[in-house]
Scaffold this motif. Structure first.
Motif, mmCIF file in Angstrom:
data_model
loop_
_atom_site.group_PDB
_atom_site.id
_atom_site.type_symbol
_atom_site.label_atom_id
_atom_site.label_comp_id
_atom_site.label_asym_id
_atom_site.label_seq_id
_atom_site.Cartn_x
_atom_site.Cartn_y
_atom_site.Cartn_z
ATOM 1 N N MET A 1 0.853 -1.208 0.000
ATOM 2 C CA MET A 1 0.000 0.000 0.000
ATOM 3 C C MET A 1 0.878 1.244 0.000
ATOM 4 S SD MET A 1 -3.034 1.074 2.620
ATOM 5 C CE MET A 1 -4.016 2.560 2.315
ATOM 6 N N PRO A 2 0.772 2.028 -1.047
ATOM 7 C CA PRO A 2 1.626 3.222 -1.159
ATOM 8 C C PRO A 2 1.269 4.266 -0.122
ATOM 9 C CG PRO A 2 -0.025 3.180 -2.897
ATOM 10 C CD PRO A 2 -0.125 1.867 -2.175
ATOM 11 N N ALA A 3 2.287 4.876 0.427
ATOM 12 C CA ALA A 3 2.060 5.888 1.449
ATOM 13 C C ALA A 3 1.654 7.216 0.826
ATOM 14 C CB ALA A 3 3.311 6.080 2.282
ATOM 15 N N ALA A 4 2.244 7.508 -0.346
ATOM 16 C CA ALA A 4 1.958 8.773 -1.000
ATOM 17 C C ALA A 4 1.042 8.556 -2.187
ATOM 18 C CB ALA A 4 3.253 9.433 -1.451
ATOM 19 N N LYS A 5 0.044 9.388 -2.299
ATOM 20 C CA LYS A 5 -0.861 9.301 -3.434
ATOM 21 C C LYS A 5 -0.237 10.008 -4.638
ATOM 22 C CE LYS A 5 -5.037 9.107 -0.659
ATOM 23 N NZ LYS A 5 -6.331 9.738 -0.357
ATOM 24 N N THR A 6 -0.804 9.711 -5.779
ATOM 25 C CA THR A 6 -0.298 10.346 -6.990
ATOM 26 C C THR A 6 -1.300 11.363 -7.512
ATOM 27 O OG1 THR A 6 -1.223 8.560 -8.286
ATOM 28 C CG2 THR A 6 1.072 8.345 -7.644
ATOM 29 N N CYS A 7 -0.768 12.289 -8.267
ATOM 30 C CA CYS A 7 -1.593 13.348 -8.833
ATOM 31 C C CYS A 7 -2.593 12.752 -9.829
ATOM 32 C CB CYS A 7 -0.693 14.365 -9.532
ATOM 33 S SG CYS A 7 -1.610 15.662 -10.378
ATOM 34 N N PRO A 8 -3.886 13.020 -9.633
ATOM 35 C CA PRO A 8 -4.903 12.466 -10.539
ATOM 36 C C PRO A 8 -4.847 13.087 -11.937
ATOM 37 C CG PRO A 8 -5.912 13.997 -8.986
ATOM 38 C CD PRO A 8 -4.471 13.836 -8.575
ATOM 39 N N ILE A 9 -4.107 14.174 -12.061
ATOM 40 C CA ILE A 9 -4.026 14.844 -13.355
ATOM 41 C C ILE A 9 -2.903 14.275 -14.198
ATOM 42 C CG2 ILE A 9 -3.718 17.043 -14.538
ATOM 43 C CD1 ILE A 9 -6.320 16.759 -12.965
ATOM 44 N N CYS A 10 -1.699 14.225 -13.641
ATOM 45 C CA CYS A 10 -0.553 13.801 -14.432
ATOM 46 C C CYS A 10 0.073 12.511 -13.913
ATOM 47 C CB CYS A 10 0.493 14.914 -14.471
ATOM 48 S SG CYS A 10 1.217 15.263 -12.870
ATOM 49 N N GLY A 11 -0.310 12.081 -12.725
ATOM 50 C CA GLY A 11 0.186 10.812 -12.215
ATOM 51 C C GLY A 11 1.474 10.929 -11.416
ATOM 52 N N LYS A 12 1.983 12.141 -11.270
ATOM 53 C CA LYS A 12 3.192 12.325 -10.476
ATOM 54 C C LYS A 12 2.853 12.266 -8.990
ATOM 55 C CE LYS A 12 5.543 15.238 -13.863
ATOM 56 N NZ LYS A 12 6.136 16.561 -14.133
ATOM 57 N N PRO A 13 3.842 11.991 -8.154
ATOM 58 C CA PRO A 13 3.609 11.981 -6.708
ATOM 59 C C PRO A 13 3.056 13.310 -6.220
ATOM 60 C CG PRO A 13 5.753 11.036 -7.215
ATOM 61 C CD PRO A 13 5.216 11.616 -8.502
ATOM 62 N N SER A 14 2.025 13.230 -5.402
ATOM 63 C CA SER A 14 1.392 14.453 -4.937
ATOM 64 C C SER A 14 2.267 15.194 -3.938
ATOM 65 C CB SER A 14 0.050 14.126 -4.290
ATOM 66 O OG SER A 14 0.246 13.286 -3.169
ATOM 67 N N VAL A 15 2.087 16.499 -3.906
ATOM 68 C CA VAL A 15 2.833 17.341 -2.978
ATOM 69 C C VAL A 15 1.916 17.752 -1.839
ATOM 70 C CG1 VAL A 15 4.076 19.533 -2.708
ATOM 71 C CG2 VAL A 15 4.306 18.195 -4.819
ATOM 72 N N GLU A 16 2.460 17.761 -0.646
ATOM 73 C CA GLU A 16 1.665 18.045 0.545
ATOM 74 C C GLU A 16 0.902 19.362 0.418
ATOM 75 O OE1 GLU A 16 0.057 17.220 4.240
ATOM 76 O OE2 GLU A 16 1.242 15.989 2.886
ATOM 77 N N ALA A 17 1.579 20.366 -0.149
ATOM 78 C CA ALA A 17 0.980 21.697 -0.243
ATOM 79 C C ALA A 17 -0.177 21.742 -1.238
ATOM 80 C CB ALA A 17 2.040 22.718 -0.631
ATOM 81 N N PHE A 18 -0.159 20.821 -2.183
ATOM 82 C CA PHE A 18 -1.177 20.873 -3.234
ATOM 83 C C PHE A 18 -1.973 19.589 -3.332
ATOM 84 C CE2 PHE A 18 2.405 23.540 -4.639
ATOM 85 C CZ PHE A 18 1.774 24.764 -4.641
ATOM 86 N N LYS A 19 -1.820 18.703 -2.345
ATOM 87 C CA LYS A 19 -2.456 17.405 -2.426
ATOM 88 C C LYS A 19 -3.959 17.512 -2.625
ATOM 89 C CE LYS A 19 -3.021 16.641 2.543
ATOM 90 N NZ LYS A 19 -2.665 15.766 3.665
ATOM 91 N N PRO A 20 -4.556 16.619 -3.370
ATOM 92 C CA PRO A 20 -3.903 15.403 -3.886
ATOM 93 C C PRO A 20 -3.130 15.628 -5.181
ATOM 94 C CG PRO A 20 -6.186 15.403 -4.551
ATOM 95 C CD PRO A 20 -5.961 16.677 -3.755
ATOM 96 N N PHE A 21 -2.845 16.869 -5.494
ATOM 97 C CA PHE A 21 -2.160 17.153 -6.754
ATOM 98 C C PHE A 21 -0.669 17.351 -6.520
ATOM 99 C CE2 PHE A 21 -6.435 18.913 -6.732
ATOM 100 C CZ PHE A 21 -7.014 18.127 -7.704
ATOM 101 N N CYS A 22 0.074 17.440 -7.631
ATOM 102 C CA CYS A 22 1.517 17.573 -7.509
ATOM 103 C C CYS A 22 1.925 19.034 -7.582
ATOM 104 C CB CYS A 22 2.202 16.778 -8.619
ATOM 105 S SG CYS A 22 1.962 17.495 -10.269
ATOM 106 N N SER A 23 1.034 19.855 -8.076
ATOM 107 C CA SER A 23 1.371 21.276 -8.218
ATOM 108 C C SER A 23 0.083 22.088 -8.320
ATOM 109 C CB SER A 23 2.221 21.495 -9.466
ATOM 110 O OG SER A 23 1.487 21.150 -10.618
ATOM 111 N N LYS A 24 0.242 23.386 -8.200
ATOM 112 C CA LYS A 24 -0.942 24.243 -8.294
ATOM 113 C C LYS A 24 -1.525 24.197 -9.686
ATOM 114 C CE LYS A 24 -2.647 28.810 -7.036
ATOM 115 N NZ LYS A 24 -3.542 28.899 -8.186
ATOM 116 N N ARG A 25 -0.648 23.975 -10.664
ATOM 117 C CA ARG A 25 -1.114 23.908 -12.043
ATOM 118 C C ARG A 25 -2.127 22.772 -12.213
ATOM 119 N NH1 ARG A 25 2.540 22.661 -17.412
ATOM 120 N NH2 ARG A 25 0.846 22.788 -18.917
#
Ligand SMILES: [Zn+2]
Length: 63
Positions: A1-25
Motif C-alpha cells: 500500500m503506497p504511502a503517498a498518493k499520486t496526482c490524478p491529473i498527471c500521475g506524479k507523486p502528490s505534494v503536501e501543499a497541493f495534495k492530492p495534486f503535484c502542483s498548483k497547475r
C-alpha cells in the motif's frame, strides 16, 4: 500500500501543499474541469436537430 498518493491529473507523486495534486497547475486544471462540468452545459454535437421550437410532425418522442 503506497504511502503517498499520486496526482490524478498527471500521475506524479502528490505534494503536501497541493495534495492530492503535484502542483498548483494540476490543481487548477482539475478545478477548471470540475467547474466546467458542473456549471457549463456542454453543447451536444451529436444532436442532429436542435430545433426546440420547430414543430415536428409524426414525432412520438416525448424528449
Ligand atoms: Zn500533476
Amino acid at each position: 500500500m503506497p504511502a503517498a498518493k499520486t496526482c490524478p491529473i498527471c500521475g506524479k507523486p502528490s505534494v503536501e501543499a497541493f495534495k492530492p495534486f503535484c502542483s498548483k497547475r494540476c490543481a487548477d486544471v482539475d478545478l477548471n474541469r470540475w467547474l466546467s462540468g458542473t456549471y457549463v452545459i456542454p453543447a451536444k454535437e451529436d444532436e442532429p436537430a436542435a430545433h426546440e421550437n420547430t414543430p415536428v410532425s409524426g414525432d412520438d418522442d416525448e424528449f
